[in-house]
Enzyme design. Structure first.
Site, mmCIF file in Angstrom:
data_model
loop_
_atom_site.group_PDB
_atom_site.id
_atom_site.type_symbol
_atom_site.label_atom_id
_atom_site.label_comp_id
_atom_site.label_asym_id
_atom_site.label_seq_id
_atom_site.Cartn_x
_atom_site.Cartn_y
_atom_site.Cartn_z
ATOM 1 C CB SER A 152 -0.879 0.038 1.255
ATOM 2 O OG SER A 152 -2.173 -0.335 0.938
ATOM 3 C CE LYS A 192 -3.555 0.549 -1.521
ATOM 4 N NZ LYS A 192 -4.369 0.032 -0.403
ATOM 5 C CE1 TYR A 232 -3.471 -1.432 -5.530
ATOM 6 C CE2 TYR A 232 -4.193 -3.725 -5.426
ATOM 7 C CZ TYR A 232 -3.913 -2.527 -4.794
ATOM 8 O OH TYR A 232 -4.070 -2.414 -3.448
ATOM 9 C CE1 TYR A 274 -4.333 0.121 4.568
ATOM 10 C CE2 TYR A 274 -3.028 -0.297 6.521
ATOM 11 C CZ TYR A 274 -3.194 -0.351 5.157
ATOM 12 O OH TYR A 274 -2.196 -0.885 4.390
#
Ligand code: GLU
Length: 492
Positions: free
Chosen positions: A105, A108, A230, A282
């Site tokens: 992540s 991102k 991805y 998150y």
């Protein structure tokens, strides 16, 4: 136990500069006798501070390594790396800072930056929102009206951002993503083929999200091809040291402080950091911002990037995760670093120096040479019509307000209605936009009342538009104002 290390790009052969192997052997940046080298190792104080934080949390043995991607489940739970890259380009590390792991992540925010460069903010926001979701990374919830995923930091939003990166083919799209990650890190990066395959084979939830988004129109590219890109993006290998440099590039307005490359525009870093601040952790994002007060992003492999805006980038890594998917040791260490260095975004900024270091008038200034006794008499009697404000530091809102208030009242004008104001900007670092607007208003207002505004700036930076005169020395400004005053007095 690996010790703290320090490396500086400016001094590649500096003695004691630790590469990865030395670091893992426990070598520290201060090896060798100090006497006789002329070297003080002063900057190692920063590595020492990191080492102390590392030491404090390395035995914090809580949380579980992520298992939903089988290949991640094999991670060594004892690994713990801390790295800090300053906007000077120096990198300081402690612990396992050179052990590679998949970026997951943490890709991102950097791919979001690329999508913003490619498409601009408005087009990106048509496809993905900027609202904290308050949910876990793999949340399936989309906006009921627009069909958009909530933000680019959860999987759904990140899959969309990946799809927004330009590329004539899927290969080219991935090549551009890898290239931007490399530019942020300042070195070539590889993909971990095993993690990629593992993630692709078990990515049903991401597939479900992607197909759902395709049905709502948020995702307009081929679903399987986009997911493949991805998954590969998530499987790029980085080290904690890389994370620090990547995050320092965001801290540094998009310029990689090690390579000097402008990777993305400064405004793009502002957008990315804003979304990281609200959505990067998150469903802990709100409490993270409350407690640590820094833009950050975490990932399932145990990495964390956190940004001291304008100051440094922090990279952390330790595989065991808490219930919300954030690395236990990394979060604890980042909290501690934020606390020690006063990095909370809402922390009241310190004013380095008082804005006004001198507030006076010409009849109190040192007399200039070559004045006749009659002139000196007149200047003593009328010199109060020339006011001086000497300004230092950066002029933003609060400093501009101080200057405005200090000229709310000026001594009485000459009978002709004339007065002078010397703004001495010799020690002014810069005038930021809002400060410039206020001071520009001040100049116009004073001129409307017969006040001549004169600036002193040896660097001729033209910090204030529309003033009557600019001089590079204070004496020249004083002489000019006094001569005008003497002329006006003589005429009267
Ligand atoms: N590749 C991971 C996934 O999509 C990234 C998740 C994460 O790091 O939060 O499941």
């Amino acid at each position: 136990m690996p010790g703290p290390t320090h490396s500086s790009p400016a001094l590649p052969d500096e003695p004691g500069r630790a590469d990865g192997a030395e670091a893992r052997d426990g070598a520290v940046g201060t090896t060798g006798p100090v006497v006789g080298t002329g070297r003080t190792g002063a900057s190692e104080l920063i590595a020492d501070a990191l080492a102390a934080v590392h030491e404090r949390f390395r035995d914090l043995d809580e949380g579980d390594v992520a298992t939903y991607i089988p290949e991640l489940a094999t991670a060594d739970r004892s690994l713990f790396g801390v790295a800090l890259a300053g906007v000077t380009g120096s990198v300081y590390t402690a612990g396992d800072a050179d052990v590679p792991f998949t970026i997951q992540s943490l890709s991102k925010p950097f791919v979001f930056a690329l999508a913003l460069m490619d498409r601009g903010l408005a087009e990106v926001l048509e496809h993905v929102g900027a609202e904290p979701s308050g949910e876990g990374f793999s949340s399936i919830r989309l906006d009921p009206v627009t069909g958009r995923p909530p933000n680019p930091m959860v999987n759904a939003g990140a899959i969309v951002t990946t799809s927004l990166v330009r590329g004539a083919s899927e290969e080219e799209r991935f090549a551009r993503i890898l290239a931007v990650l490399e530019a942020f890190a300042g070195r070539p990066l590889d993909v971990d083929g095993r993690v990629y395959v593992s993630e692709s084979e078990t990515g049903d939830r991401n597939r479900a999200i992607a197909y759902l988004m395709h049905s709502t129109g948020a995702l307009t590219t081929d679903v399987e091809a986009t997911l493949d890109t991805y998954f590969r993006q998530c499987s790029v290998l980085v080290t904690t040291r890389d994370l620090a440099v990547m995050s320092a590039t965001l801290a540094n307005g998009g310029v990689n402080p090690v390579t000097g490359e402008q990777v993305v525009d400064e405004v793009v870093t502002e957008w990315v950091l804003a979304v990281m601040a609200t959505s990067g952790m998150y469903d802990y994002a709100g409490e993270w911002l409350l407690r640590a007060g820094m833009p950050a992003k975490s990932g399932v492999s145990g990495g964390l990037v956190s940004v001291g805006v304008g100051q440094f980038g922090l990279g952390l890594f330790s595989p065991p995760l808490d219930a919300r998917g954030n690395s236990v040791r990394s979060v604890a260490a980042a909290h501690e670093i934020s606390r020690q260095f006063h990095l909370h975004l809402m922390h009241r900024p310190d004013r380095d120096v008082p804005t006004l270091y001198q507030s006076t008038r010409a009849d109190r200034l040192r007399q200039l040479a070559h004045r006749t006794p009659a002139q000196l008499r007149r200047l003593r009697d009328l010199g109060s019509a020339i006011s001086v404000r000497a300004v230092q530091g950066t002029v933003e809102f609060a400093a501009a307000e101080t200057i405005l208030r200090s000229v709310d009242e000026l001594p009485s004008p000459l009978p002709s209605g004339e007065r002078w104001l010397i703004l001495d900007l010799r020690r002014t670092a810069r005038v930021v936009t809002l400060g410039a607007q206020l001071l520009r208003g001040l100049v116009v207002r004073l001129q409307g009342q017969g006040v001549h505004v004169v600036v002193v700036d040896p660097f001729e930076r033209r910090l204030l538009a529309g003033v009557d005169q600019e001089f590079t020395s204070f004496e020249a400004a004083q002489r000019w104002c006094e001569d005008r005053l003497l002329d006006a007095a003589r005429a009267a």
